[in-house]
Write an enzyme that holds these catalytic residues in place. Structure first.
Site, PDB file in Angstrom:
ATOM      1  N   SER A 164     -15.119  -2.599 -11.484  1.00  0.00           N
ATOM      2  CA  SER A 164     -16.224  -1.986 -10.754  1.00  0.00           C
ATOM      3  C   SER A 164     -17.465  -2.095 -11.620  1.00  0.00           C
ATOM      4  O   SER A 164     -17.367  -2.185 -12.852  1.00  0.00           O
ATOM      5  CB  SER A 164     -15.931  -0.508 -10.471  1.00  0.00           C
ATOM      6  OG  SER A 164     -17.114   0.188 -10.113  1.00  0.00           O
ATOM      7  N   ASP A 214       0.849  -1.191   0.000  1.00  0.00           N
ATOM      8  CA  ASP A 214       0.000   0.000   0.000  1.00  0.00           C
ATOM      9  C   ASP A 214       0.882   1.237   0.000  1.00  0.00           C
ATOM     10  O   ASP A 214       2.036   1.189   0.455  1.00  0.00           O
ATOM     11  CB  ASP A 214      -0.909   0.008   1.237  1.00  0.00           C
ATOM     12  CG  ASP A 214      -2.200   0.805   1.020  1.00  0.00           C
ATOM     13  OD1 ASP A 214      -3.262   0.180   0.855  1.00  0.00           O
ATOM     14  OD2 ASP A 214      -2.126   2.047   0.996  1.00  0.00           O
ATOM     15  N   THR A 229     -16.720   0.425   2.294  1.00  0.00           N
ATOM     16  CA  THR A 229     -15.291   0.696   2.156  1.00  0.00           C
ATOM     17  C   THR A 229     -15.048   2.130   2.618  1.00  0.00           C
ATOM     18  O   THR A 229     -15.994   2.915   2.745  1.00  0.00           O
ATOM     19  CB  THR A 229     -14.821   0.569   0.693  1.00  0.00           C
ATOM     20  OG1 THR A 229     -15.507   1.563  -0.097  1.00  0.00           O
ATOM     21  CG2 THR A 229     -15.118  -0.821   0.124  1.00  0.00           C
ATOM     22  N   TYR A 234     -13.328   7.378 -13.699  1.00  0.00           N
ATOM     23  CA  TYR A 234     -13.374   6.139 -12.917  1.00  0.00           C
ATOM     24  C   TYR A 234     -13.874   4.981 -13.771  1.00  0.00           C
ATOM     25  O   TYR A 234     -13.293   3.891 -13.778  1.00  0.00           O
ATOM     26  CB  TYR A 234     -14.283   6.351 -11.707  1.00  0.00           C
ATOM     27  CG  TYR A 234     -14.327   5.183 -10.752  1.00  0.00           C
ATOM     28  CD1 TYR A 234     -13.243   4.901  -9.924  1.00  0.00           C
ATOM     29  CD2 TYR A 234     -15.456   4.373 -10.665  1.00  0.00           C
ATOM     30  CE1 TYR A 234     -13.277   3.837  -9.033  1.00  0.00           C
ATOM     31  CE2 TYR A 234     -15.507   3.311  -9.774  1.00  0.00           C
ATOM     32  CZ  TYR A 234     -14.412   3.041  -8.964  1.00  0.00           C
ATOM     33  OH  TYR A 234     -14.446   1.988  -8.091  1.00  0.00           O
ATOM     34  N   VAL A 264       1.620   2.417  -6.767  1.00  0.00           N
ATOM     35  CA  VAL A 264       1.412   1.421  -7.817  1.00  0.00           C
ATOM     36  C   VAL A 264       1.531   2.008  -9.221  1.00  0.00           C
ATOM     37  O   VAL A 264       1.772   1.277 -10.186  1.00  0.00           O
ATOM     38  CB  VAL A 264       0.056   0.701  -7.664  1.00  0.00           C
ATOM     39  CG1 VAL A 264       0.048  -0.164  -6.418  1.00  0.00           C
ATOM     40  CG2 VAL A 264      -1.106   1.689  -7.666  1.00  0.00           C
TER      41      VAL A 264
END
Length: 255
Positions: free
Chosen positions: A148, A36, A196, A161, A58
């Site tokens: 998603s 992370d 989340t 997104y 990342v």
């Protein structure tokens, strides 16, 4: 593939879906690396699961490569299981008020969500290809990426997104076909509306309105339900090259 004894790496493992996946894989006997950008959070989860925490952006291919090197050095083997959960959810209209454009949001979202997933998958596959095949399934590894439901029904303000998650879903099959020759599977999970940190940051009235759109069960998904599907994908060798919606039959409205 049996999970017990395997090295697993979970990106975005400091919270949310990633943390739940790290915990579940550890319960099943995996040696878990928690990757992370938030190193403190990664260390907290790693301490829970007797794992190994590693920090990386990342979106930075070199940093991801260095993270994999550290994991391999720590556990004595490259990961055979990799789950990509790192991601951000930024919202912006393509053309906002007074004609303001949002390319900066688009670029950052794709850098983290798409390029980040690609970087982790690439480094994972390169290392998995050198491993001895699993005795039971004859496979060298499995990569699970996170798309998603916005991939198919992105809402207003979600162009960046949705584009990032749509690309993750779209590259699943060609990646699986490419890595098939070395015994590596690639799958994607497309979560719907889940508990989340991203969702918990919304005002209560907005969260309630969103939840009302979920047919059954009429609630937000739990992070461990994502982790349970990730576990099943790892253990079921015939799951390969596709994207699974995990969403309680929700279809997102335009806004």
């Amino acid at each position: 593939m049996k999970i017990a004894g395997k090295v697993a790496l979970v990106s975005g493992g400091a919270s949310g879906l990633g943390a739940a996946t790290a915990r579940r894989l550890a319960r099943e006997g995996a040696k878990v690396a928690v990757l992370d950008f938030n190193l403190e959070g990664a260390r907290a989860v790693a301490a829970e699961v007797d794992g190994f925490a590693v920090q990386a952006d990342v979106g930075d291919a070199d940093a991801v490569g260095a993270a994999f090197d550290a994991v391999e050095q720590h556990f004595g083997s490259a990961p055979m299981i990799v789950v990509n959960c790192a991601g951000i959810g930024m919202a912006a209209r393509i053309v906002g008020r007074e004609g303001k454009l949002s390319f900066d949001v688009f670029e950052k979202t794709l850098r983290v969500n798409l390029f980040g997933t690609y970087n982790v998958m690439s480094h994972a596959a390169a290392r998995m290809a050198t491993l001895t095949p699993d005795e039971d399934a004859g496979e060298r590894g499995v990569v699970i990426n996170t798309a998603s439901v916005a991939w198919q029904d992105g809402q207003l303000g979600q162009a960046a997104y949705a584009a990032s998650k749509g690309a993750i879903a779209s590259m699943c099959l060609p990646a699986a076909r490419e890595f098939a020759q070395t015994g590596i599977r690639v799958m994607a999970i497309a979560p719907g509306l889940f508990h989340t940190p991203m969702m918990e940051g919304l005002p209560e009235e907005i969260a309630a309105k969103i939840t009302a759109n979920i047919p059954f069960p009429p609630r937000l998904g739990e992070a461990d339900e994502y982790a349970a599907l990730a576990q099943h994908i790892v253990e079921n060798p015939f799951l390969n090259g596709t994207t699974i919606r995990l969403d309680g039959a929700v279809r997102l409205p335009p806004r």
